[in-house]
Design a protein around this motif. Sequence first.
Motif, PDB file in Angstrom:
ATOM      1  N   ALA A 117       0.843  -1.200   0.000  1.00 48.25           N
ATOM      2  CA  ALA A 117       0.000   0.000   0.000  1.00 48.25           C
ATOM      3  C   ALA A 117       0.873   1.243   0.000  1.00 48.25           C
ATOM      4  O   ALA A 117       1.949   1.267   0.610  1.00 48.25           O
ATOM      5  CB  ALA A 117      -0.931   0.007   1.211  1.00 48.25           C
ATOM      6  N   GLY A 118       0.405   2.263  -0.690  1.00 46.21           N
ATOM      7  CA  GLY A 118       1.115   3.537  -0.739  1.00 46.21           C
ATOM      8  C   GLY A 118       0.144   4.686  -0.947  1.00 46.21           C
ATOM      9  O   GLY A 118      -1.056   4.468  -1.161  1.00 46.21           O
ATOM     10  N   LEU A 119       0.656   5.899  -0.889  1.00 51.11           N
ATOM     11  CA  LEU A 119      -0.181   7.097  -0.994  1.00 51.11           C
ATOM     12  C   LEU A 119       0.112   7.823  -2.293  1.00 51.11           C
ATOM     13  O   LEU A 119       1.265   8.034  -2.658  1.00 51.11           O
ATOM     14  CB  LEU A 119       0.092   8.023   0.191  1.00 51.11           C
ATOM     15  N   THR A 120      -0.947   8.205  -2.997  1.00 51.81           N
ATOM     16  CA  THR A 120      -0.792   8.927  -4.264  1.00 51.81           C
ATOM     17  C   THR A 120      -0.576  10.423  -4.006  1.00 51.81           C
ATOM     18  O   THR A 120      -0.683  10.900  -2.869  1.00 51.81           O
ATOM     19  CB  THR A 120      -2.039   8.750  -5.138  1.00 51.81           C
ATOM     20  N   ALA A 121      -0.293  11.139  -5.068  1.00 50.97           N
ATOM     21  CA  ALA A 121      -0.088  12.581  -4.958  1.00 50.97           C
ATOM     22  C   ALA A 121      -1.354  13.303  -4.511  1.00 50.97           C
ATOM     23  O   ALA A 121      -1.287  14.378  -3.914  1.00 50.97           O
ATOM     24  CB  ALA A 121       0.385  13.138  -6.298  1.00 50.97           C
ATOM     25  N   ILE A 125      -4.997   6.298  -0.720  1.00 52.12           N
ATOM     26  CA  ILE A 125      -4.227   5.082  -0.454  1.00 52.12           C
ATOM     27  C   ILE A 125      -4.581   4.041  -1.514  1.00 52.12           C
ATOM     28  O   ILE A 125      -5.755   3.715  -1.708  1.00 52.12           O
ATOM     29  CB  ILE A 125      -4.520   4.518   0.951  1.00 52.12           C
ATOM     30  N   VAL A 126      -3.564   3.505  -2.182  1.00 55.77           N
ATOM     31  CA  VAL A 126      -3.779   2.528  -3.242  1.00 55.77           C
ATOM     32  C   VAL A 126      -2.981   1.265  -2.951  1.00 55.77           C
ATOM     33  O   VAL A 126      -1.993   1.277  -2.214  1.00 55.77           O
ATOM     34  CB  VAL A 126      -3.375   3.089  -4.633  1.00 55.77           C
ATOM     35  N   ILE A 170      -5.343  -0.476 -10.813  1.00 53.89           N
ATOM     36  CA  ILE A 170      -4.847  -0.409  -9.433  1.00 53.89           C
ATOM     37  C   ILE A 170      -6.000  -0.026  -8.508  1.00 53.89           C
ATOM     38  O   ILE A 170      -6.688   0.967  -8.735  1.00 53.89           O
ATOM     39  CB  ILE A 170      -3.706   0.613  -9.324  1.00 53.89           C
ATOM     40  N   ALA A 171      -6.208  -0.824  -7.481  1.00 55.12           N
ATOM     41  CA  ALA A 171      -7.347  -0.612  -6.577  1.00 55.12           C
ATOM     42  C   ALA A 171      -6.978   0.354  -5.455  1.00 55.12           C
ATOM     43  O   ALA A 171      -5.832   0.418  -5.011  1.00 55.12           O
ATOM     44  CB  ALA A 171      -7.793  -1.940  -5.990  1.00 55.12           C
ATOM     45  N   THR A 172      -7.970   1.091  -5.002  1.00 54.99           N
ATOM     46  CA  THR A 172      -7.793   1.911  -3.804  1.00 54.99           C
ATOM     47  C   THR A 172      -8.026   1.029  -2.583  1.00 54.99           C
ATOM     48  O   THR A 172      -8.539  -0.096  -2.677  1.00 54.99           O
ATOM     49  CB  THR A 172      -8.793   3.076  -3.778  1.00 54.99           C
TER      50      THR A 172
END
Length: 340
Positions: A117-121, A125-126, A170-172
């Motif tokens: 999991a990571g954070l987009t601009a 959270i994706v 890519i799922a959230t």
Amino acid sequence: MSWLRWLWLCLKMIYQLFCCSMSLISLLFNVFWFCCTLASAIIPWCTLTLLSICVASKFVKLRTPNEKRLLNLFHEPGDISYWPIANRGAGYDAPENSKAAVKKCLARGYRNVLLDAGLTACGEIVIANRQTLERAGLSGGLAHHTLAELQKINITELHPMGSQYDAEHIATLKELADFLDEQSTPLTLFLHIHDNSARMLERLQQFMASREQFRQRTIIISPSPLAIYQLRKLQPEIICGLWHETYLSLAILKSSTLITSIYGAVLRNIIAPVIGISVVFLSKEEFNLHIADLWRNVGVYGVYVYMVNSPTEKRYFQKTLKTQYLTDSLRSEPHLLMKA
């Protein structure tokens, strides 16, 4: 009279040698005395400092999650699904971090899945990692791209066996939670967060607080003890695990057994109980039964090994060490190969 001259020179050389030897002995004695004096001054302070840290840790220690809730997440050793934890949904067998991969794990009877999991601009959270972006030809990490940009990627076509699966973006985190709610089989989700920024932790806390069912079956994994502490400080009911990176043991530390032992003892006996971790992932090169017992003795329920992919290694961890492991492929499970 030349022999007298040579005798005098020999006596003179012996005298100079004696003086040099005494000077060396005196220097060694002074160095030894200095070290003893320094140690006598430092050791009490080090001992006092360590005791102070141990006492202080009792006051900042976070409450551990409910024991009954923890036990519900761990399967019995007799269950086939107990041993492997599918890394990225077994990313060698299906598109990594995809719903299709999770479905395949559940269909095979495996209920332990680790996803990235990571954070987009844009602050979403994706479920993805940097490698997925690199395969898609995008530079930078997730934080450099918006959700709209990421959802243009068809993650199935990036996989060698992607032709066997339907197109998937890519799922959230919300989409993943909704997807898991629809599944009839319970699943233990290990959510490996690679972004330990304050913004990421805040978003994750908000989401976990709003989704009780998702929080009940999810274990947050992070390589940062500070991130785990910050995450559990406001919500102690969140179950967290530590990803123990091998690069934390620097070469200069590895050269000293004493320093390595002190580092491991501080991490296990002070930091781990304070932040209240429930599981730990260790590299297979640094794992043994003694290390596993040390972690369990401080209240860590699950001690897992990464990465284990060959059938021989899996059989070793199952039969000899009786330890769960993280794997990229479920096709190489020993019981499946024995049937084949």
